[in-house]
Enzyme design. Sequence first.
Site, PDB file in Angstrom:
ATOM      1  N   GLY A 190       0.817  -1.222   0.000  1.00  0.00           N
ATOM      2  CA  GLY A 190       0.000   0.000   0.000  1.00  0.00           C
ATOM      3  C   GLY A 190       0.847   1.267   0.000  1.00  0.00           C
ATOM      4  O   GLY A 190       0.367   2.351  -0.331  1.00  0.00           O
TER       5      GLY A 190
ATOM      6  N   CYS B 261     -13.495  -2.850   5.897  1.00  0.00           N
ATOM      7  CA  CYS B 261     -14.912  -2.934   6.274  1.00  0.00           C
ATOM      8  C   CYS B 261     -15.691  -3.929   5.425  1.00  0.00           C
ATOM      9  O   CYS B 261     -16.898  -3.799   5.233  1.00  0.00           O
ATOM     10  CB  CYS B 261     -15.571  -1.573   6.196  1.00  0.00           C
TER      11      CYS B 261
ATOM     12  N   LYS C 137     -15.174  -4.977   2.093  1.00  0.00           N
ATOM     13  CA  LYS C 137     -15.395  -4.735   0.662  1.00  0.00           C
ATOM     14  C   LYS C 137     -15.126  -5.985  -0.173  1.00  0.00           C
ATOM     15  O   LYS C 137     -15.911  -6.331  -1.052  1.00  0.00           O
ATOM     16  CB  LYS C 137     -14.486  -3.579   0.216  1.00  0.00           C
ATOM     17  N   THR C 138     -14.008  -6.667   0.123  1.00  0.00           N
ATOM     18  CA  THR C 138     -13.678  -7.878  -0.635  1.00  0.00           C
ATOM     19  C   THR C 138     -14.759  -8.936  -0.435  1.00  0.00           C
ATOM     20  O   THR C 138     -15.209  -9.576  -1.390  1.00  0.00           O
ATOM     21  CB  THR C 138     -12.297  -8.424  -0.212  1.00  0.00           C
TER      22      THR C 138
HETATM   23  C1  SPV Z   1      -6.781  -0.374   1.422  1.00  0.00           C
HETATM   24  O1  SPV Z   1      -6.207  -0.213   2.518  1.00  0.00           O
HETATM   25  O2  SPV Z   1      -7.818   0.242   1.113  1.00  0.00           O
HETATM   26  C2  SPV Z   1      -6.260  -1.325   0.452  1.00  0.00           C
HETATM   27  C3  SPV Z   1      -4.888  -1.772   0.599  1.00  0.00           C
HETATM   28  O3  SPV Z   1      -6.939  -1.651  -0.478  1.00  0.00           O
HETATM   29  S1  SPV Z   1      -3.777  -0.502   0.276  1.00  0.00           S
HETATM   30  O4  SPV Z   1      -2.965  -0.896  -0.839  1.00  0.00           O
HETATM   31  O5  SPV Z   1      -2.984  -0.347   1.487  1.00  0.00           O
HETATM   32  O6  SPV Z   1      -4.499   0.712  -0.001  1.00  0.00           O
HETATM   33 MN    MN Z   2      -8.649  -0.291  -0.663  1.00  0.00          MN
END
Ligand code: SPV
Ligand code: MN
Length: 669
Positions: free
Chosen positions: A240, A293, A295-296
């Site tokens: 991230g 929260c 989403k996946t």
């Molecule tokens: C999030 O934290 O919303 C992600 C992973 O999807 S990141 O790559 O850290 O943003």
């Molecule tokens: Mn994300």
Amino acid sequence: MFELKRGKDILVETGGIRSREEAQKLFENALDRENRSKLHHVKNEEALLKIANSIAMCKPDTVFINTGSDEDKQKVRQMSLERGEEEPLALKDHTIHFDLPQEQARIIDRTFYIINPEEETSVLAKTILRSEALEYIEKHMGGIMRGMPMLVGFFSRGPVGAKASIPAIQITSSAYVMHSANILYRNVYEKFDGEVERTGYFFTNLHSQGLNRPEDLPNARVFMDRSWLTTFSMFCTYAGNTLLLKKGNHRFAVDLATYYKREEELSEHMFITGLTGPGGRKTFFAGAAPSGCGKTTTAMVGTDFIGDDLAQLWIGGDGTLRGINPEKGIFGIIKDVSRESDPYLMKCLREEGTEVIWSNVLIDENRVPHWVGNGEEHPERGINFQGEWWEGKKYKDGKEIPISHPNARVTLTNDPIENYNVEMAEDPRGVPIKVITYSGRDSNTMPPVWVAKNPEHGVVLGASIVSEATATEVGVKGIRRQPWANEPFIPGPLGEYMDAQFIFFGSRKFSEEGRPLIAGLNYFLTHEARGGEGKELLGEKRDVKVWLSWLERRAHGDVSAIETPIGSIPLYKDLKDLFESEINKNYPKELYDKQFSLYIDNIIARIDLQREAYRREKKLPSKLFEVYDEQKKELLALKEKHGAVVLPDMLLKDAGRAYSASGNRGSSS
Ligand code: SPV
Ligand code: MN
């Protein structure tokens, strides 16, 4: 207003290379013959200058051009293993990568937008002046790749040829980062020049982990140069923070949509998934939720999964809302993924046949990964994100160290996931999206599902998301406002983004049929918030299928609804039927009443909190406050009549007529 190409291009300033000839000369020294010939394929001068200047600044030992061929992909993977960035696991093609214990999430305290003097940004964002950023980058990235390879890849954020796809370059000294990019993004080395010509721009991402030592972490930075669509990331490894094709470039895409493509496009922190409804029709959803929260999980409930994190949306020539996933894989939170809740994912994770990078989970002596909430027995010892781990091991503050970090993740492509609809995901026309959802992590206020009255109310619904803190950002606690679940990625003032939302969703370019329904979702209501005891949730993960199915029916006018000041909510009988048919579960009226009664004081407190917070922002569209005022007035009138807790039956009686399934979505029936 924000403007592209303002101020000096930091990469050019530090690298000093300004012409194609100078770049070629540098390539002759820095690249071996094979990689030179690979790079020869790319003709775009701006791209070549970005690469040449990155080399001139970072001074890598070698440069590897990743063409995306099977051979190159294998080389990248091998390089990551050889350099110790990943280690092999028991299952074929599974590897483990650990980030430093102190860098298990996005380092938002060290993440900055590079701005020009007097440039306006979101009041919630951190900024650094261009001149200071230049100095910092020169100091810390100058020579940062000495003794290391540089890897260069050419990607597209979206299917080649799609209206909202944007090409991007990833330059990094981390083979793990390039390995992740190969899994998550479409490599378009062959078509890069054409795509840049078509779209008019590309994003550039430059990263180096340096020596990857804990003592360098205070100096870690993620810089995003909005004007030059370029990111700089140093001394970190968490994807991230480093694989900035993801959230770094998402932020640029938000800028482009907000300032250059008003009424044309949006860039959202949304999943895209399809649900098969009656008669085999497919209905697509795009849904926003703050990081961490669910989403996946929501995306995986669909019969036709497209993406789990980001969506590029536009209005099609036929007046429908179209959407593409700029990614082609998942970098998903692994906590609580189990056979019961995520069967498709579990198959990829526990059976052979899928390439997976695990990060920050527990590895046992047989090189098998384990994580919190997998519903399996776990071992008493192993290696995890804190090093050696044993049952009962504690942090310095006395808290037990979990077997995996709450933000531990898995990286895999979508292809092997059984419900992935690859044909539609790769279709440059995008998928037709009929329903937009917004959800948060809200333990005591909003019902599990409701539909906004109209597009304006829908935009305000998105603007009003809240969530309790999650593990996706380092050092964040408490309740947070999460406008559109996209706020962490909105560079400019929120008012300007909000204005673009009103214009987009209110656009006359939508046909009557094409204009999407905008809905709210909330899985996090607790017993104690509804007259019971304890923080246990009223619902469970699999109920999500029912909430989506109800929206699917509603979008097609198959079911009626009860109108309330916040929008419309389902009738008990429709939900009862869907619980039965979709997840074979009994749905008692008593539970419905708990979930769908309006707790007026809570809702009003929420509106007041939002109004107060938004009042502090400049130049907000007045529509926002008009909608809040309208809702509050109606809620107070309702309270006057029925008291502070309003049951759905009271509203039904008020409406004073039978609710036939005429299904006209704008009205109360
Ligand atoms: C999030 O934290 O919303 C992600 C992973 O999807 S990141 O790559 O850290 O943003
Ligand atoms: Mn994300």
